[in-house]
Design an enzyme around this catalytic site. Sequence first.
Site, PDB file in Angstrom:
ATOM      1  N   HIS A  81       0.832  -1.203   0.000  1.00 57.53           N
ATOM      2  CA  HIS A  81       0.000   0.000   0.000  1.00 57.53           C
ATOM      3  C   HIS A  81       0.868   1.256   0.000  1.00 57.53           C
ATOM      4  CE1 HIS A  81      -2.315   3.101   2.368  1.00 57.53           C
ATOM      5  NE2 HIS A  81      -3.159   2.860   1.376  1.00 57.53           N
TER       6      HIS A  81
ATOM      7  N   GLU B 232       2.355   1.787  -3.397  1.00 57.22           N
ATOM      8  CA  GLU B 232       1.367   2.351  -4.328  1.00 57.22           C
ATOM      9  C   GLU B 232       1.318   3.876  -4.212  1.00 57.22           C
ATOM     10  OE1 GLU B 232      -2.853   3.823  -4.020  1.00 57.22           O
ATOM     11  OE2 GLU B 232      -2.786   1.789  -3.194  1.00 57.22           O
ATOM     12  N   HIS B 233       1.284   4.366  -2.974  1.00 60.28           N
ATOM     13  CA  HIS B 233       1.240   5.817  -2.760  1.00 60.28           C
ATOM     14  C   HIS B 233       2.462   6.507  -3.370  1.00 60.28           C
ATOM     15  CE1 HIS B 233      -1.945   6.759   0.449  1.00 60.28           C
ATOM     16  NE2 HIS B 233      -2.232   5.571  -0.026  1.00 60.28           N
TER      17      HIS B 233
ATOM     18  N   GLU C 130      -4.012   7.935   8.012  1.00 58.15           N
ATOM     19  CA  GLU C 130      -4.988   7.058   7.367  1.00 58.15           C
ATOM     20  C   GLU C 130      -5.223   5.800   8.206  1.00 58.15           C
ATOM     21  OE1 GLU C 130      -5.115   4.475   3.238  1.00 58.15           O
ATOM     22  OE2 GLU C 130      -4.096   6.423   3.194  1.00 58.15           O
TER      23      GLU C 130
END
Length: 426
Positions: free
Chosen positions: A65, A68-69, A140
């Site tokens: 994740h 991906e960012h 987040e």
Amino acid sequence: MEEKKYSRIGERMFHTQLPNGLHIYVSPKPGFQKSYAFFATNYGGMDMRFELDGQWLDTPAGVAHFLEHKTFDTEDGNALQDLAANGASPNAFTSTALTGYYFESTEKFEENLKILLSFVSIPYYTQESVDKEQGIIGQEIRMGDDEPDTQVFYGMLEGLYAHNPVKENIAGTVESIAQITAETLNLCHKAFYDPGNMVLCVAGDVDPERIAAIAQEILPKEGHIPARRDYGPAEGERAAQSRWEKEMAVSTPIFQLGFKDTPPEQGEAWLRWELLGDLACEALLGTSSPLYAKLYGEGLVNEAFSYGCEAYPGAAFLCAGGESRDPEAVREAVLAEAKRIGREGIDEGLFRRLKRAAYGSLVRGLNSFENLCVSQSAAHFHGYSYLTFPEVFETISKSNVEACICRVVTEEKTALAVIKPKGGAV
């Protein structure tokens, strides 16, 4: 490129594999203004332990994740901004077993495709940007920690699995992402963002040969053997623990029920499991089922009730959840209904209606370029073509669905996760 026609659903798809190992699928849609591109890697939140250059590496939860960012970063700026400036609508997502980057546009499609392929395949990670992103993703994660639906879902997975990393939160934890460095991201990019571990799917009014030529122009000329992964010891058939619970600021208990199944084999067997699992969920738990009418009538579930099935390497399960004043009563009712189906079967008329509705939903889904490309990408990684679903779906009988429910929905394979109101009791 090789063209394959799927006459039963009026679709056709072109396919080729480049010398670097990348598979490309193109669904021509003449006359449509919008085109859609999806570039995906067979790498997700569960891929934490893998072999690279002969050495086994353990990475923290949340790297896929995080990667991906940061992949949108380029030496010249940010690819999101570049795509948006060209009139495209770009984004990305990370799931348990897949990471995908995509855009849709009505103009400059080829130019946007070159940007997409370029920034995904060329890593640019600096420690300064990694340090900054840790704070952003940390926020987040904290938000997710405050979301009961997220917490109860992962609680259910903890109940089902003792070892498989499918139970790890895709975003990781604040502590785990603090261990991520620019070197971590570069190693994972090298291991998984290789053309031989990726797929490109395009739908729209495009030339398939031109798509392949652009990919061959932009991407590395050679690929490597995909990294081996380790998902821990084999799981037993029983749920690891029957109940998981936590207190949070909710007014009504929130629950997730999980039912552990044997993971399907790669290929058409995987597609069949997904189609069969969906039908089993509809027959047992769906809004047209006798069980749902009973639970709703007794006030044990409400409109928030949902259900589905998922399969990953080494893990497969049916699940259902929502709000309930008595989650344990829901659990007992579901298990009792599965036993009743084992004795009496599913009503023939109900099954025919459910099967027609499910097939209609699958066919309507083909109207979405996004659904078509994402589904074909996932299918490719599991060894089948998504557009073969009509033939596989046709072979699923009422007795197949009944057998699935009886096999999976048993007490020893069940895990119940509950978020209780603070200071309350269930």
